[in-house]
Design an enzyme around this catalytic site. Sequence first.
Site, mmCIF file in Angstrom:
data_model
loop_
_atom_site.group_PDB
_atom_site.id
_atom_site.type_symbol
_atom_site.label_atom_id
_atom_site.label_comp_id
_atom_site.label_asym_id
_atom_site.label_seq_id
_atom_site.Cartn_x
_atom_site.Cartn_y
_atom_site.Cartn_z
ATOM 1 N N GLY A 179 25.056 -0.373 24.991
ATOM 2 C CA GLY A 179 24.624 -0.499 23.519
ATOM 3 C C GLY A 179 23.243 -0.972 23.302
ATOM 4 O O GLY A 179 23.006 -1.307 22.119
ATOM 5 N N GLU B 20 26.848 -1.265 30.687
ATOM 6 C CA GLU B 20 27.054 0.267 30.588
ATOM 7 C C GLU B 20 25.902 0.670 29.593
ATOM 8 O O GLU B 20 26.062 1.500 28.895
ATOM 9 C CB GLU B 20 28.261 0.840 30.394
ATOM 10 N N CYS C 129 19.294 27.035 9.771
ATOM 11 C CA CYS C 129 19.737 27.330 8.321
ATOM 12 C C CYS C 129 20.409 26.029 7.782
ATOM 13 O O CYS C 129 21.639 26.280 7.264
ATOM 14 C CB CYS C 129 20.465 28.456 8.131
ATOM 15 N N GLU C 130 19.987 24.955 7.798
ATOM 16 C CA GLU C 130 20.725 23.681 7.219
ATOM 17 C C GLU C 130 19.631 22.789 6.557
ATOM 18 O O GLU C 130 18.398 22.675 7.178
ATOM 19 C CB GLU C 130 21.275 22.801 8.450
HETATM 20 C C1 LIG Z 1 32.126 3.257 26.761
HETATM 21 C C2 LIG Z 1 30.703 3.521 26.675
HETATM 22 N N1 LIG Z 1 29.866 2.866 27.449
HETATM 23 C C3 LIG Z 1 28.301 2.752 27.331
HETATM 24 C C4 LIG Z 1 27.741 3.741 26.549
HETATM 25 C C5 LIG Z 1 26.486 3.711 26.173
HETATM 26 O O1 LIG Z 1 25.950 3.286 25.143
HETATM 27 P P1 LIG Z 1 24.471 3.114 24.723
HETATM 28 O O2 LIG Z 1 23.884 4.420 25.219
HETATM 29 O O3 LIG Z 1 24.113 2.780 23.692
HETATM 30 O O4 LIG Z 1 23.508 2.137 25.966
HETATM 31 C C6 LIG Z 1 28.591 4.250 25.470
HETATM 32 C C7 LIG Z 1 28.100 5.164 24.435
HETATM 33 O O5 LIG Z 1 28.485 5.948 23.656
HETATM 34 C C8 LIG Z 1 30.180 4.186 25.614
HETATM 35 O O6 LIG Z 1 31.047 4.877 24.810
#
Ligand SMILES: Cc1ncc(COP(=O)(O)O)c(C=O)c1O
Length: 421
Positions: free
Chosen positions: A244, A281, A351-352
Amino acid sequence: MLTRDGSGRAVFGAISIAEALARSGVETPAYVYDLAGMADEARRLRAGFDGAAHLVAYAVKANTAGPVVRALAAAGCGAEVGSRAELEVALGCGIDPERILFSGVGKTVAEIDAAIAAGTRGIAALHVDAVEEVARLAARARALGRRARVCLRINPDIAADTHAHIATGHEEAKFGVALSELAAAYAEIDRHDELELVGLSGHIGSQLVRTDEYLAGAAKLFDAAREREAASGRRLALLDPGGGFGIDYGTGCAAAPADFARGAVHLAREHGFGDRMLVVEPGRALVGAHGVLCASVIAPKRSAGRRFLVVDAGMNDLLRPALYGARHRVEPLDRAVDAASPAWTVVGPVCESSDDFGAHVLCEPLPDRVIVRDAGAYGYTMASHYNGRGLPAEVFVHADGSVTASVAADARSWIQSRLAT
Ligand SMILES: Cc1ncc(COP(=O)(O)O)c(C=O)c1O
């Protein structure tokens, strides 16, 4: 990182983006990626762990291209995957199953089987997203004659200050197990010999530009881990507060990815978990700033006093502006922005009315081609064939300056697939 050379041309590494396009021979719309920039991003993030055991599990959903995943793997990343296809890309790029995690609110039998069957003992962990999922995972492990390692994804009930569509850790979100239901989830997992609970995970949302909410989520995760260990007498090997980490789309981002890592390590040590594997992640933070979408100008259009610049890339190529009002900077490809020139509303041909990249100051005379910046994450992976359009090409600038490209499904193959049914 995107820079400009003395003539104002947009540059990735040692070569201009125009040259990368020319060498690849592809036509616009096309994504161009700086692989060295992505690898450096991963290295800078890893340095933030201050010697602590860690796994940067790159969220493959952000950008699934083989050269991207391989470059990040070479920089020491594992993978976080959300589908069987993403799992196969990660494995196909040589990532060790022991460094892969699988998240998702609705894993199919085929996906569960592929994760449990990978390598000699399955992937590092499947993230259990619901109490109801436990029995399904156990049944598949039993059928495959394996013991599956799982993490429990907690929902820490934190309303992240980000777009509602990408906030995932608040109590109304569909993701994870509520803190009040953790005991029931542990009991259900412990009931099944085929499952081994190896850790806890969480992910409160995407494009977090400060660390406080992330660390508040991590603190709840560490508290839950402490309670679980005390109650069960069993050690949790993996602690994963998720990804995130935000990027600067032009309006600033106070926290760098390594700040999240440093904060999480500090907190883990405070909780007595300095000796555990800390997992993060990130997707966007590793790849977002190191990709651009290149488009050719089709024509200017003036209407009722408004100025539109119609380009050949649209919302089917980059959905983020239409999907959640995201703003990406649009700039000339070969010249610096001229701040004194008038703003044009850059729109695609789809077309939006939402096929609109917003108003941008470009230069005069108008450029032939533009770049949509910071499009390396959730760009190509969300592209579609809407309006019968082909998928955009992808061009990879490698660390040694070489250029490769891939052209996926062009409009011709789409037409054939429509006519064949
Ligand atoms: C479970 C999980 N981990 C990691 C991420 C990666 O998020 P980001 O790209 O914001 O680091 C996501 C994104 O949707 C996710 O759902």
